[in-house]
Each structure stands twice: as structure tokens, then as C-alpha cells.
Write an enzyme that holds these catalytic residues in place. Sequence first.
Site, PDB file in Angstrom:
ATOM      1  N   SER A 152       0.851  -1.192   0.000  1.00 55.41           N
ATOM      2  CA  SER A 152       0.000   0.000   0.000  1.00 55.41           C
ATOM      3  C   SER A 152       0.885   1.239   0.000  1.00 55.41           C
ATOM      4  CB  SER A 152      -0.875   0.019   1.254  1.00 55.41           C
ATOM      5  OG  SER A 152      -1.524   1.266   1.394  1.00 55.41           O
ATOM      6  N   TYR A 192      -1.700  -0.643  10.269  1.00 55.37           N
ATOM      7  CA  TYR A 192      -1.884  -1.105   8.887  1.00 55.37           C
ATOM      8  C   TYR A 192      -0.672  -0.717   8.034  1.00 55.37           C
ATOM      9  CZ  TYR A 192      -3.840  -1.124   4.130  1.00 55.37           C
ATOM     10  OH  TYR A 192      -4.053  -1.333   2.789  1.00 55.37           O
TER      11      TYR A 192
HETATM   12  P1  NAP Z   1     -11.769  -5.444   0.423  1.00 53.45           P
HETATM   13  O1  NAP Z   1     -12.616  -4.867  -0.654  1.00 53.45           O
HETATM   14  O2  NAP Z   1     -12.070  -5.105   1.847  1.00 53.45           O
HETATM   15  O3  NAP Z   1     -11.751  -7.047   0.243  1.00 53.45           O
HETATM   16  C1  NAP Z   1     -11.020  -7.805   1.141  1.00 53.45           C
HETATM   17  C2  NAP Z   1     -10.930  -9.229   0.647  1.00 53.45           C
HETATM   18  O4  NAP Z   1     -10.072  -9.961   1.535  1.00 53.45           O
HETATM   19  C3  NAP Z   1     -12.255  -9.956   0.647  1.00 53.45           C
HETATM   20  O5  NAP Z   1     -12.275 -10.825  -0.459  1.00 53.45           O
HETATM   21  C4  NAP Z   1     -12.237 -10.732   1.961  1.00 53.45           C
HETATM   22  O6  NAP Z   1     -13.025 -11.926   1.923  1.00 53.45           O
HETATM   23  C5  NAP Z   1     -10.765 -11.094   2.026  1.00 53.45           C
HETATM   24  N1  NAP Z   1     -10.264 -11.393   3.369  1.00 53.45           N
HETATM   25  C6  NAP Z   1     -10.307 -10.628   4.487  1.00 53.45           C
HETATM   26  N2  NAP Z   1      -9.730 -11.262   5.508  1.00 53.45           N
HETATM   27  C7  NAP Z   1      -9.302 -12.462   5.041  1.00 53.45           C
HETATM   28  C8  NAP Z   1      -8.666 -13.580   5.618  1.00 53.45           C
HETATM   29  N3  NAP Z   1      -8.311 -13.589   6.917  1.00 53.45           N
HETATM   30  N4  NAP Z   1      -8.389 -14.653   4.833  1.00 53.45           N
HETATM   31  C9  NAP Z   1      -8.752 -14.663   3.527  1.00 53.45           C
HETATM   32  N5  NAP Z   1      -9.357 -13.632   2.923  1.00 53.45           N
HETATM   33  C10 NAP Z   1      -9.642 -12.553   3.678  1.00 53.45           C
HETATM   34  O7  NAP Z   1     -10.220  -5.067   0.210  1.00 53.45           O
HETATM   35  P2  NAP Z   1      -9.490  -4.335  -1.018  1.00 53.45           P
HETATM   36  O8  NAP Z   1      -9.686  -2.869  -0.863  1.00 53.45           O
HETATM   37  O9  NAP Z   1      -9.830  -4.989  -2.289  1.00 53.45           O
HETATM   38  O10 NAP Z   1      -7.957  -4.615  -0.631  1.00 53.45           O
HETATM   39  C11 NAP Z   1      -7.230  -5.701  -1.184  1.00 53.45           C
HETATM   40  C12 NAP Z   1      -5.768  -5.515  -0.809  1.00 53.45           C
HETATM   41  O11 NAP Z   1      -5.294  -4.263  -1.320  1.00 53.45           O
HETATM   42  C13 NAP Z   1      -5.517  -5.490   0.698  1.00 53.45           C
HETATM   43  O12 NAP Z   1      -4.306  -6.142   0.995  1.00 53.45           O
HETATM   44  C14 NAP Z   1      -5.396  -3.993   1.000  1.00 53.45           C
HETATM   45  O13 NAP Z   1      -4.633  -3.745   2.142  1.00 53.45           O
HETATM   46  C15 NAP Z   1      -4.729  -3.512  -0.277  1.00 53.45           C
HETATM   47  N6  NAP Z   1      -4.934  -2.062  -0.492  1.00 53.45           N
HETATM   48  C16 NAP Z   1      -6.180  -1.559  -0.695  1.00 53.45           C
HETATM   49  C17 NAP Z   1      -6.336  -0.173  -0.880  1.00 53.45           C
HETATM   50  C18 NAP Z   1      -7.675   0.468  -1.101  1.00 53.45           C
HETATM   51  O14 NAP Z   1      -7.767   1.704  -1.055  1.00 53.45           O
HETATM   52  N7  NAP Z   1      -8.737  -0.292  -1.343  1.00 53.45           N
HETATM   53  C19 NAP Z   1      -5.209   0.654  -0.859  1.00 53.45           C
HETATM   54  C20 NAP Z   1      -3.961   0.099  -0.654  1.00 53.45           C
HETATM   55  C21 NAP Z   1      -3.832  -1.273  -0.478  1.00 53.45           C
HETATM   56  P3  NAP Z   1     -14.639 -11.883   2.265  1.00 53.45           P
HETATM   57  O15 NAP Z   1     -15.313 -11.341   1.027  1.00 53.45           O
HETATM   58  O16 NAP Z   1     -14.990 -13.307   2.521  1.00 53.45           O
HETATM   59  O17 NAP Z   1     -14.808 -10.987   3.451  1.00 53.45           O
END
Ligand code: NAP
Length: 252
Positions: free
Chosen positions: A147, A161
Site C-alpha cells: 500500500s 496497517y
Molecule cells: P476489500 O474490498 O475489503 O476485500 C477484502 C478481501 O479480503 C475480501 O475478499 C475478503 O473476503 C478477504 N479477506 C479478508 N480477511 C481475510 C482472511 N483472513 N483470509 C482470507 N481472505 C480474507 O479489500 P481491497 O480494498 O480490495 O484490498 C485488497 C488488498 O489491497 C488489501 O491487501 C489492502 O490492504 C490492499 N490495499 C487496498 C487499498 C484500497 O484503497 N482499497 C489501498 C492500498 C492497499 P470476504 O469477502 O470473505 O470478506
Amino acid sequence: MVKTILITGGSRGIGRATAIMAGRRGWSVGVNYAGNEKAAQDTVRAVQQAGGKAIAIRGDVAVEADVIAMFDAVENTFGRLDGLVNNAGIVAPTADLADMSVERLKRLFDINILGSVLCAREAARRLSTRRGGQNPGRGGAIVNLSSAAARIGSPNLFVDYATSKGAIDTLTIGLSKELGPEGIRVNAVRPGIIETDIHASAGEPDRATRLGPTAPLGRAGTADEVAEAIIWLLDDASSYVNGALLDVAGGR
Ligand code: NAP
């Protein structure tokens, strides 16, 4: 080349967008999820409609047995593995470090750090051209989701985080050197503020709308824009890219 990949946290957000983009290329995708069965099945259908193959695999990345089982499920179903998207990650409600409980810290580090390290370990065991005895791995690619927070530090928001994502950067650098000689490229994508459900977990569902305009590109990013970078890093098109920390953050 058509590939078979495992995406942790593939049911929603960036993982889902990556799964569907892989499907458009005819790839096979293991869609891991933690508990949202409906979202996972919906993503599986979307991958299939896009032209790929997919299975939903329930499992917590912080639990070793679940991690081993999800890799087994992909290999048993599709007969091979070419790549891992180490994407599952969580954020907790906005707080100063002084106000964070040890339970919160442990859960976040368990999923974001231990979970990513365990999944990378499992991918290394199965992909390495130096492991597997008579049946060595074919090599492959790992893409870790870091991130922009790893650079910024996220003070007064979620330093925990940001710390976990700093660990992902270090994991990427170390593993790229350790696994490069074994046929595995390891890179990271560092998204900025992307429109997904994750902001609701921090207690601010409209965070992307509010803070997006502060990025040099004047808006939040989309999950598809991050998926493009992930797919490129998995694909042979990036065959000489190893150990990169690729910012997809609109210049933030
Ligand atoms: P999101 O929309 O909240 O989706 C999270 C996903 O992770 C869901 O599929 C969830 O499954 C799964 N998950 C959560 N806990 C888990 C566990 N213990 N074991 C297996 N799966 C798990 O997240 P996102 O925004 O797409 O983020 C994806 C990645 O990108 C993360 O690593 C996040 O830190 C990184 N990121 C995101 C952003 C942003 O702005 N969105 C920015 C920087 C980095 P369920 O559907 O079953 O809950």
C-alpha cells in the site's frame, strides 16, 4: 501463456477485479475468501462469464492449515499453479496507536503479515524449480499487495496497517532475491486510495470520494486500475521485472 493463479481475498474489491481480468485472458483462478460465500460465488460466475475457469475456496490466510488447503484445492482442480496474488488484507477503525488494543494489533498483523508470509511460503514450496524432487516446480510469479501507506505511514489513521504494509515491501525485496534463482519473480503493487469496501471497515465508507481529489491525478483509483498492474506482473510480459514495488496511487 494461459495461467492458473490463486488470489487470496479474491471475492471482493481488488482481488475480484483481478480474478475477472484473469478470466478475460482465459486463465484459471482460485478465488479465496474469508466468509462472504455469496460474493465469492458471484466472482466465480463473473470469471466464468469472462471466459476463464474458477473455484471459490473458503479459508483464513492467517491459519496455516487453511493456506495449505487452498493451494491444494487449486492444484487438485486445475492440475497446476503459476502464480499467487497475495491480496487478502484488512484495516481496522481509524485510531491513534496509543488507543489500539493488543487484540486488534494481533489480528491485523496475523492477516496482513503472517497470512501473506504463509501464502508466499506455500507458493515458494510449490513453484520453486529447485524443490519437489522428481517433480520440481515450473517457476512462476508472486504479486504482493502492499500500500502507499507503507511510504506515508498513515499517522492518526492506522499506523498498524501501514506498518504491516512496510513488512510486505520488505518481504517482496527479500523474496525476489531468494526466489529469483528458483524461477519465481516476486513483486508488489502499492495502491493508493482505491474505491472498494475496505474503507467501510475503517469506519469511513466514503473515504475514497472524500480523499480521492487530493491525489495528484485528482481522483481515487478503481479496482480495475490496480488489477491491470497485478495481471501485468503475473504475466510473461513482465518477465524481467523482479523485486519491484509498483505504485498505483495516482501520484500520491
Ligand atoms: P476489500 O474490498 O475489503 O476485500 C477484502 C478481501 O479480503 C475480501 O475478499 C475478503 O473476503 C478477504 N479477506 C479478508 N480477511 C481475510 C482472511 N483472513 N483470509 C482470507 N481472505 C480474507 O479489500 P481491497 O480494498 O480490495 O484490498 C485488497 C488488498 O489491497 C488489501 O491487501 C489492502 O490492504 C490492499 N490495499 C487496498 C487499498 C484500497 O484503497 N482499497 C489501498 C492500498 C492497499 P470476504 O469477502 O470473505 O470478506
